[in-house]
Design a protein around this motif. Structure first.
Motif, PDB file in Angstrom:
ATOM      1  N   GLY A  74     -36.290 -19.117 -28.898  1.00 36.94           N
ATOM      2  CA  GLY A  74     -35.861 -20.426 -28.418  1.00 36.94           C
ATOM      3  C   GLY A  74     -34.823 -20.315 -27.313  1.00 36.94           C
ATOM      4  O   GLY A  74     -34.890 -21.042 -26.316  1.00 36.94           O
TER       5      GLY A  74
ATOM      6  N   VAL B 182     -33.694 -26.341 -32.187  1.00 34.53           N
ATOM      7  CA  VAL B 182     -33.034 -27.561 -31.716  1.00 34.53           C
ATOM      8  C   VAL B 182     -31.595 -27.265 -31.315  1.00 34.53           C
ATOM      9  O   VAL B 182     -30.984 -26.307 -31.795  1.00 34.53           O
ATOM     10  CB  VAL B 182     -33.032 -28.658 -32.808  1.00 34.53           C
ATOM     11  CG1 VAL B 182     -34.453 -29.076 -33.179  1.00 34.53           C
ATOM     12  CG2 VAL B 182     -32.271 -28.219 -34.037  1.00 34.53           C
ATOM     13  N   GLU B 183     -31.081 -28.100 -30.430  1.00 32.50           N
ATOM     14  CA  GLU B 183     -29.657 -28.011 -30.105  1.00 32.50           C
ATOM     15  C   GLU B 183     -28.876 -28.831 -31.122  1.00 32.50           C
ATOM     16  O   GLU B 183     -29.250 -29.962 -31.434  1.00 32.50           O
ATOM     17  CB  GLU B 183     -29.372 -28.501 -28.692  1.00 32.50           C
ATOM     18  CG  GLU B 183     -27.903 -28.344 -28.328  1.00 32.50           C
ATOM     19  CD  GLU B 183     -27.601 -28.500 -26.853  1.00 32.50           C
ATOM     20  OE1 GLU B 183     -26.433 -28.278 -26.484  1.00 32.50           O
ATOM     21  OE2 GLU B 183     -28.517 -28.834 -26.080  1.00 32.50           O
ATOM     22  N   ILE B 184     -27.812 -28.248 -31.629  1.00 31.07           N
ATOM     23  CA  ILE B 184     -26.924 -28.936 -32.560  1.00 31.07           C
ATOM     24  C   ILE B 184     -25.754 -29.475 -31.737  1.00 31.07           C
ATOM     25  O   ILE B 184     -24.987 -28.702 -31.164  1.00 31.07           O
ATOM     26  CB  ILE B 184     -26.403 -27.982 -33.661  1.00 31.07           C
ATOM     27  CG1 ILE B 184     -27.576 -27.340 -34.422  1.00 31.07           C
ATOM     28  CG2 ILE B 184     -25.444 -28.713 -34.598  1.00 31.07           C
ATOM     29  CD1 ILE B 184     -28.441 -28.289 -35.197  1.00 31.07           C
ATOM     30  N   LYS B 185     -25.631 -30.766 -31.647  1.00 31.80           N
ATOM     31  CA  LYS B 185     -24.558 -31.409 -30.879  1.00 31.80           C
ATOM     32  C   LYS B 185     -23.321 -31.574 -31.767  1.00 31.80           C
ATOM     33  O   LYS B 185     -23.399 -31.495 -32.992  1.00 31.80           O
ATOM     34  CB  LYS B 185     -25.011 -32.773 -30.364  1.00 31.80           C
ATOM     35  CG  LYS B 185     -26.230 -32.723 -29.460  1.00 31.80           C
ATOM     36  CD  LYS B 185     -25.862 -32.240 -28.093  1.00 31.80           C
ATOM     37  CE  LYS B 185     -27.033 -32.408 -27.130  1.00 31.80           C
ATOM     38  NZ  LYS B 185     -26.682 -32.092 -25.774  1.00 31.80           N
TER      39      LYS B 185
ATOM     40  N   PHE C 267     -27.262 -23.833 -31.119  1.00 32.29           N
ATOM     41  CA  PHE C 267     -28.695 -24.054 -31.328  1.00 32.29           C
ATOM     42  C   PHE C 267     -29.058 -23.544 -32.717  1.00 32.29           C
ATOM     43  O   PHE C 267     -28.394 -22.660 -33.264  1.00 32.29           O
ATOM     44  CB  PHE C 267     -29.513 -23.324 -30.266  1.00 32.29           C
ATOM     45  CG  PHE C 267     -29.335 -23.909 -28.891  1.00 32.29           C
ATOM     46  CD1 PHE C 267     -30.208 -24.888 -28.435  1.00 32.29           C
ATOM     47  CD2 PHE C 267     -28.289 -23.510 -28.089  1.00 32.29           C
ATOM     48  CE1 PHE C 267     -30.040 -25.440 -27.176  1.00 32.29           C
ATOM     49  CE2 PHE C 267     -28.105 -24.063 -26.830  1.00 32.29           C
ATOM     50  CZ  PHE C 267     -28.984 -25.039 -26.371  1.00 32.29           C
TER      51      PHE C 267
ATOM     52  N   SER D  75     -41.086 -25.411 -32.327  1.00 34.46           N
ATOM     53  CA  SER D  75     -40.705 -26.815 -32.411  1.00 34.46           C
ATOM     54  C   SER D  75     -39.499 -27.011 -33.313  1.00 34.46           C
ATOM     55  O   SER D  75     -38.857 -28.053 -33.267  1.00 34.46           O
ATOM     56  CB  SER D  75     -41.886 -27.648 -32.918  1.00 34.46           C
ATOM     57  OG  SER D  75     -42.252 -27.207 -34.209  1.00 34.46           O
ATOM     58  N   ASP D  76     -39.169 -26.028 -34.122  1.00 38.55           N
ATOM     59  CA  ASP D  76     -38.034 -26.151 -35.035  1.00 38.55           C
ATOM     60  C   ASP D  76     -36.737 -25.608 -34.426  1.00 38.55           C
ATOM     61  O   ASP D  76     -35.721 -25.546 -35.090  1.00 38.55           O
ATOM     62  CB  ASP D  76     -38.331 -25.462 -36.361  1.00 38.55           C
ATOM     63  CG  ASP D  76     -38.781 -24.018 -36.211  1.00 38.55           C
ATOM     64  OD1 ASP D  76     -38.907 -23.529 -35.061  1.00 38.55           O
ATOM     65  OD2 ASP D  76     -39.008 -23.370 -37.239  1.00 38.55           O
TER      66      ASP D  76
ATOM     67  N   GLU E  24     -34.462 -25.125 -37.625  1.00 38.37           N
ATOM     68  CA  GLU E  24     -34.419 -26.029 -38.765  1.00 38.37           C
ATOM     69  C   GLU E  24     -35.745 -26.000 -39.516  1.00 38.37           C
ATOM     70  O   GLU E  24     -36.791 -25.804 -38.908  1.00 38.37           O
ATOM     71  CB  GLU E  24     -34.160 -27.469 -38.320  1.00 38.37           C
ATOM     72  CG  GLU E  24     -32.789 -27.704 -37.772  1.00 38.37           C
ATOM     73  CD  GLU E  24     -32.516 -29.169 -37.504  1.00 38.37           C
ATOM     74  OE1 GLU E  24     -33.470 -29.915 -37.168  1.00 38.37           O
ATOM     75  OE2 GLU E  24     -31.356 -29.570 -37.624  1.00 38.37           O
TER      76      GLU E  24
END
Length: 195
Positions: free
Chosen positions: A116, A26-29, A58, A23-24, A61
């Motif tokens: 991920g 994430v995509e960094i936009k 990605f 769950s940690d 976090e």
């Protein structure tokens, strides 16, 4: 001498993924450019150009802070340490520049990052490179298998690149990997390219 490997993960397998999704991850936009640039340290000035040319970032976090990151390209990308281009086919991606920030190393963050990537939808194959180190176990555990071995030697300003199949690699995937790499001369003048 630099020794490295190109690995492939077949994402068309049936059944559940190797482990539950993190769950940690994430995509960094691009809107978070300042954050990823800070995480990248001295290379942070490269992040904007990567987003501009369509690369995706990605991260893993913890409590809202980036502890590990990596980049994904689904188009032609430079492999600096080898001096080669890789061009993923449609439905493929190349994972590169994976990094875990110093205080978060040896805690499984790279493993969560690679897992991920493997669980991203809409991709059928991923490529990733490695230089011999303990992190390769995480690549294998996520479903990657070594395909090509590289040896780069520099002599008198020239770069000698030797490419051979990894032991036990399927000849079909070896052929596919070679097709994805820009044909390289075995002997070439050293050049540096920053990406």
């Amino acid at each position: 001498m630099i020794r490295s490997k190109l690995w492939a993960a077949d994402l068309t397998r049936t059944g559940p993924p190797p482990s539950a999704s993190a769950s940690d991850f994430v995509e960094i936009k691009a809107a978070r450019l300042a954050e990823i640039a800070a995480a990248m340290g001295a290379d942070g000035d490269r992040a904007a150009a990567r987003f501009a040319r369509g690369c995706r970032c990605f991260a893993v976090e913890q409590q809202g802070s980036i502890v590990a990151f990596g980049w994904l390209s689904t188009h032609r990308e430079w492999i600096g340490e080898l001096g080669l281009w890789i061009t993923p086919a449609p439905g493929e991606g190349y994972v590169w520049n994976c990094y875990t920030l110093e205080p978060h190393r040896r805690r499984g963050n790279y493993r969560r990052l690679v897992q991920g990537f493997v669980e991203l939808p809409d991709l059928r194959r991923l490529w990733i490179g490695s230089i011999d180190d303990p992190a390769e176990k995480a690549d294998a555990d996520a479903g990657f298998a070594p395909v090509l071995l590289f040896e780069v030697t520099r002599v008198a300003g020239l770069r000698l690149l030797r490419i051979r199949p990894a032991a036990g690699a399927d000849p079909a995937i070896v052929g596919t990997a070679r097709e994805r790499l820009t044909p390289a001369r075995a002997l070439a003048v050293k050049r540096t390219r920053i990406h």
